[in-house]
Design a protein around this motif. Structure first.
Motif, short mmCIF file in Angstrom:
data_model
loop_
_atom_site.label_atom_id
_atom_site.label_comp_id
_atom_site.label_asym_id
_atom_site.label_seq_id
_atom_site.Cartn_x
_atom_site.Cartn_y
_atom_site.Cartn_z
N LEU A 1 0.83 -1.21 0.00
CA LEU A 1 0.00 0.00 0.00
C LEU A 1 0.87 1.26 0.00
O LEU A 1 0.40 2.34 -0.35
N GLU A 2 2.12 1.11 0.40
CA GLU A 2 3.08 2.22 0.41
C GLU A 2 3.98 2.16 -0.82
O GLU A 2 5.03 2.82 -0.85
N ASN A 3 3.62 1.35 -1.83
CA ASN A 3 4.43 1.16 -3.05
C ASN A 3 5.80 0.59 -2.74
O ASN A 3 6.82 1.04 -3.27
N ILE A 4 5.83 -0.41 -1.86
CA ILE A 4 7.05 -1.11 -1.49
C ILE A 4 6.76 -2.61 -1.49
O ILE A 4 5.72 -3.04 -1.00
N SER A 5 7.67 -3.39 -2.06
CA SER A 5 7.59 -4.84 -1.97
C SER A 5 8.59 -5.29 -0.91
O SER A 5 9.77 -4.94 -0.99
N SER A 6 8.13 -6.05 0.08
CA SER A 6 8.98 -6.51 1.18
C SER A 6 9.03 -8.03 1.20
O SER A 6 8.04 -8.70 0.88
N PHE A 7 10.19 -8.55 1.61
CA PHE A 7 10.42 -9.99 1.59
C PHE A 7 11.17 -10.40 2.85
O PHE A 7 12.02 -9.66 3.34
N LYS A 8 10.86 -11.59 3.34
CA LYS A 8 11.59 -12.15 4.47
C LYS A 8 11.97 -13.59 4.13
O LYS A 8 11.09 -14.44 4.00
N SER A 9 13.25 -13.83 3.93
CA SER A 9 13.78 -15.16 3.61
C SER A 9 13.08 -15.77 2.40
O SER A 9 12.56 -16.88 2.45
N VAL A 10 13.07 -15.01 1.30
CA VAL A 10 12.43 -15.43 0.06
C VAL A 10 13.52 -15.66 -0.99
O VAL A 10 14.47 -14.88 -1.06
N PRO A 11 13.42 -16.72 -1.80
CA PRO A 11 14.42 -16.94 -2.84
C PRO A 11 14.51 -15.73 -3.78
O PRO A 11 13.50 -15.11 -4.12
N LEU A 12 15.73 -15.42 -4.18
CA LEU A 12 15.96 -14.26 -5.04
C LEU A 12 15.14 -14.33 -6.32
O LEU A 12 14.69 -13.30 -6.82
N PHE A 13 14.90 -15.53 -6.85
CA PHE A 13 14.13 -15.62 -8.10
C PHE A 13 12.72 -15.07 -7.91
O PHE A 13 12.14 -14.51 -8.85
N GLU A 14 12.15 -15.17 -6.72
CA GLU A 14 10.82 -14.60 -6.48
C GLU A 14 10.89 -13.07 -6.39
O GLU A 14 9.98 -12.38 -6.84
N VAL A 15 11.95 -12.57 -5.81
CA VAL A 15 12.16 -11.11 -5.73
C VAL A 15 12.33 -10.56 -7.14
O VAL A 15 11.73 -9.53 -7.49
N ILE A 16 13.10 -11.26 -7.96
CA ILE A 16 13.29 -10.85 -9.36
C ILE A 16 11.97 -10.83 -10.10
O ILE A 16 11.67 -9.88 -10.83
N ALA A 17 11.16 -11.85 -9.91
CA ALA A 17 9.85 -11.91 -10.59
C ALA A 17 8.97 -10.73 -10.18
O ALA A 17 8.30 -10.12 -11.02
N GLU A 18 8.98 -10.39 -8.89
CA GLU A 18 8.20 -9.24 -8.42
C GLU A 18 8.73 -7.94 -9.03
O GLU A 18 7.95 -7.09 -9.47
N PHE A 19 10.05 -7.79 -9.07
CA PHE A 19 10.65 -6.59 -9.68
C PHE A 19 10.25 -6.49 -11.15
O PHE A 19 9.86 -5.43 -11.62
N GLU A 20 10.37 -7.59 -11.88
CA GLU A 20 10.01 -7.59 -13.30
C GLU A 20 8.56 -7.15 -13.50
O GLU A 20 8.26 -6.39 -14.43
N GLY A 21 7.68 -7.61 -12.65
CA GLY A 21 6.27 -7.22 -12.75
C GLY A 21 6.05 -5.76 -12.42
O GLY A 21 5.24 -5.08 -13.07
N GLN A 22 6.75 -5.25 -11.42
CA GLN A 22 6.57 -3.85 -11.01
C GLN A 22 7.12 -2.87 -12.04
O GLN A 22 6.55 -1.81 -12.25
#
Length: 93
Positions: free
Chosen positions: A20-41
């Motif tokens: 809701l603050e235009n931030i994606s947060s992660f806790k102990s998540v594989p980097l490939f999931e972070v990359i997928a979120e970044f690609e979508g954003q």
């Protein structure tokens, strides 16, 4: 949550969701999931030959691409470059 077929317990934060603050947060998540979120954003593709199964804890903003990339790459000692809407991630040499 399930990651690669394995159940992973996660502490739930009952505060205001960071998206809701235009931030994606992660806790102990594989980097490939972070990359997928970044690609979508950012509507970009990321290519890399690094191990993306490493776990990431952190966040990135949705309104400043360079800052978001630094948030993702700095903890792993990575460099990035942008070529035709494709981001290349590499280990710092």
């Amino acid at each position: 949550r399930i990651i690669q077929g394995e159940i992973s317990k996660n502490n739930t934060n009952l505060g205001r969701p960071t998206w809701l603050e235009n931030i994606s947060s992660f806790k102990s998540v594989p980097l490939f999931e972070v990359i997928a979120e970044f690609e979508g954003q950012y509507d970009l593709k990321i290519n890399t030959d690094i191990d993306t199964s490493v776990l990431f804890t952190g966040s990135f903003v949705h309104d400043h691409m360079d800052l978001a990339l630094k948030s993702i790459t700095n903890p792993f000692g990575l460099n990035y470059s942008l070529e035709n809407k494709i981001i290349i991630l590499k280990k710092v040499e």
